[in-house]
Design a protein around this motif. Sequence first.
Motif, PDB file in Angstrom:
ATOM      1  N   UNK B  64     -13.140 -52.083  32.210  1.00 57.15           N
ATOM      2  CA  UNK B  64     -14.581 -51.974  31.983  1.00 57.15           C
ATOM      3  C   UNK B  64     -15.278 -51.350  33.187  1.00 57.15           C
ATOM      4  N   UNK B  68     -17.319 -47.747  33.037  1.00 52.22           N
ATOM      5  CA  UNK B  68     -18.724 -47.595  33.429  1.00 52.22           C
ATOM      6  C   UNK B  68     -18.858 -46.717  34.677  1.00 52.22           C
ATOM      7  N   UNK B  71     -18.361 -43.143  33.709  1.00 46.37           N
ATOM      8  CA  UNK B  71     -19.553 -42.714  32.984  1.00 46.37           C
ATOM      9  C   UNK B  71     -20.669 -42.340  33.952  1.00 46.37           C
ATOM     10  N   UNK B  75     -22.475 -38.684  34.510  1.00 50.25           N
ATOM     11  CA  UNK B  75     -23.921 -38.441  34.418  1.00 50.25           C
ATOM     12  C   UNK B  75     -24.379 -37.623  35.624  1.00 50.25           C
ATOM     13  N   UNK B  97     -39.388 -37.878  40.542  1.00 50.76           N
ATOM     14  CA  UNK B  97     -39.537 -38.468  39.206  1.00 50.76           C
ATOM     15  C   UNK B  97     -38.231 -39.107  38.768  1.00 50.76           C
ATOM     16  N   UNK B  98     -37.113 -38.433  39.094  1.00 52.32           N
ATOM     17  CA  UNK B  98     -35.802 -38.951  38.701  1.00 52.32           C
ATOM     18  C   UNK B  98     -35.509 -40.275  39.413  1.00 52.32           C
ATOM     19  N   UNK B 101     -37.557 -42.989  37.948  1.00 48.26           N
ATOM     20  CA  UNK B 101     -37.039 -43.403  36.646  1.00 48.26           C
ATOM     21  C   UNK B 101     -35.781 -44.244  36.801  1.00 48.26           C
ATOM     22  N   UNK B 104     -36.776 -47.706  37.716  1.00 46.43           N
ATOM     23  CA  UNK B 104     -37.305 -48.418  36.546  1.00 46.43           C
ATOM     24  C   UNK B 104     -36.178 -48.823  35.595  1.00 46.43           C
ATOM     25  N   UNK B 105     -35.265 -47.877  35.332  1.00 48.02           N
ATOM     26  CA  UNK B 105     -34.163 -48.161  34.417  1.00 48.02           C
ATOM     27  C   UNK B 105     -33.306 -49.292  34.976  1.00 48.02           C
ATOM     28  N   UNK B 108     -35.139 -52.517  34.480  1.00 45.53           N
ATOM     29  CA  UNK B 108     -35.171 -52.821  33.044  1.00 45.53           C
ATOM     30  C   UNK B 108     -33.823 -53.379  32.575  1.00 45.53           C
ATOM     31  N   UNK B 109     -32.747 -52.672  32.905  1.00 51.04           N
ATOM     32  CA  UNK B 109     -31.426 -53.081  32.413  1.00 51.04           C
ATOM     33  C   UNK B 109     -30.960 -54.365  33.099  1.00 51.04           C
ATOM     34  N   UNK B 112     -33.248 -57.385  32.152  1.00 51.50           N
ATOM     35  CA  UNK B 112     -33.056 -57.885  30.780  1.00 51.50           C
ATOM     36  C   UNK B 112     -31.752 -58.651  30.660  1.00 51.50           C
ATOM     37  N   UNK B 113     -30.666 -58.036  31.145  1.00 56.97           N
ATOM     38  CA  UNK B 113     -29.357 -58.670  30.978  1.00 56.97           C
ATOM     39  C   UNK B 113     -29.310 -59.994  31.746  1.00 56.97           C
ATOM     40  N   UNK B 116     -31.757 -62.675  30.009  1.00 56.33           N
ATOM     41  CA  UNK B 116     -31.297 -63.103  28.691  1.00 56.33           C
ATOM     42  C   UNK B 116     -29.967 -63.830  28.779  1.00 56.33           C
TER      43      UNK B 116
END
Lengths: 212, 135
Positions: B64, B68, B71, B75, B97-98, B101, B104-105, B108-109, B112-113, B116
């Motif tokens: 895993x 990741x 990946x 990118x 800007x990148x 972002x 922020x991403x 966010x990720x 959340x993970x 939760x």
Amino acid sequence: MISKTRTHQAALATENPEFYLTDKDHHPEGSTMLGFWLYLMSDCLIFATLFAVYGVLGRNYAAGPSPADLFDLPLVAVNTAMLLFSSITYGFAMLWMARGAKLQTLSWLAVTGVFGAIFLALELYEFSHLIHAGAGPQRSAFLSSFFTLVGTHGLHVTFGIVWLITLMVQVSKYGLTQENQRRLMCLSMFWHFLDVVWIGVFSFVYLMGVLG
Amino acid sequence: MSSHPHAPAHHNAGDTHHGHDGGHDAAHGSFKGYMTGFVLSVILTAIPFWLVMSGAIDSKLLTAVLVMGLGAVQIVVHMIYFLHMNPRSEGGWTIMALIFTIVLVGILLAGSLWIMHHLNANMMPMSPEMMKNMP
């Protein structure tokens, strides 16, 4: 405009250290690319949100099928290859555009569109297969978030193809004008961006899902 | 991308008197750049698919992490070779800007993970029978 360009090129030749500052004043349309980039970044946040939703709900099977039961990795591999091929062929179209070769640009754009269409067809086949097997979006939280995330990406590809065809008509009618070149560059960014999102999809959703 | 705002003028002038090789114009990339990106992408796509489909590594966690990680590398490859990102384009605003972002991403990720997962972990355990009888 032309004289400005010439003086600018003269400035270039003398290695003006303020190249990047003077550069900005000449062509107001240069800001289009920055604006489009900002749009892509906001689009990136939409996908990040959907990825987060999938990350949270992706293991809630509601006693239904799991990713390992459903996903067909060879199909996903072919799909990934299609999108990757379409990225490189769009790159070729941009290279021919830079040379001002209209016919070659159009041909490579057409090839890109075909690869994109194959990608969409395979994705629709996968979706219909899942829904027929009783694994539609209403089956479990995992499948709801899966269909939302992958479906949103598929919708982006659909609109990308619509945009691609529109630009092909534009280019064949009016040639590689400055406006059309700018539009093609925007679509180039959009198309490559979708490929970047797909890397996240196949790594995080398909491969990690099958891994369990 | 640094030279792109005046690129169209350059090309219109260039069409008539010299067949330019596309090698020096960062805005459209170069053939070599696209091919490098493409070959790297194919390798970086093939390895994770092979890892998962063949089950070459026994440890699921290591597989895993590799999937990741590769990946993420892919990118970056796409950003550099296909999207022509560099710290100078548009006077540095695209990279700003990148970065914004990406921050922020990340929030966010990871947020959340993390939240939760803790909510899940603090819930009362439920048996499948209890799940089925839920309203």
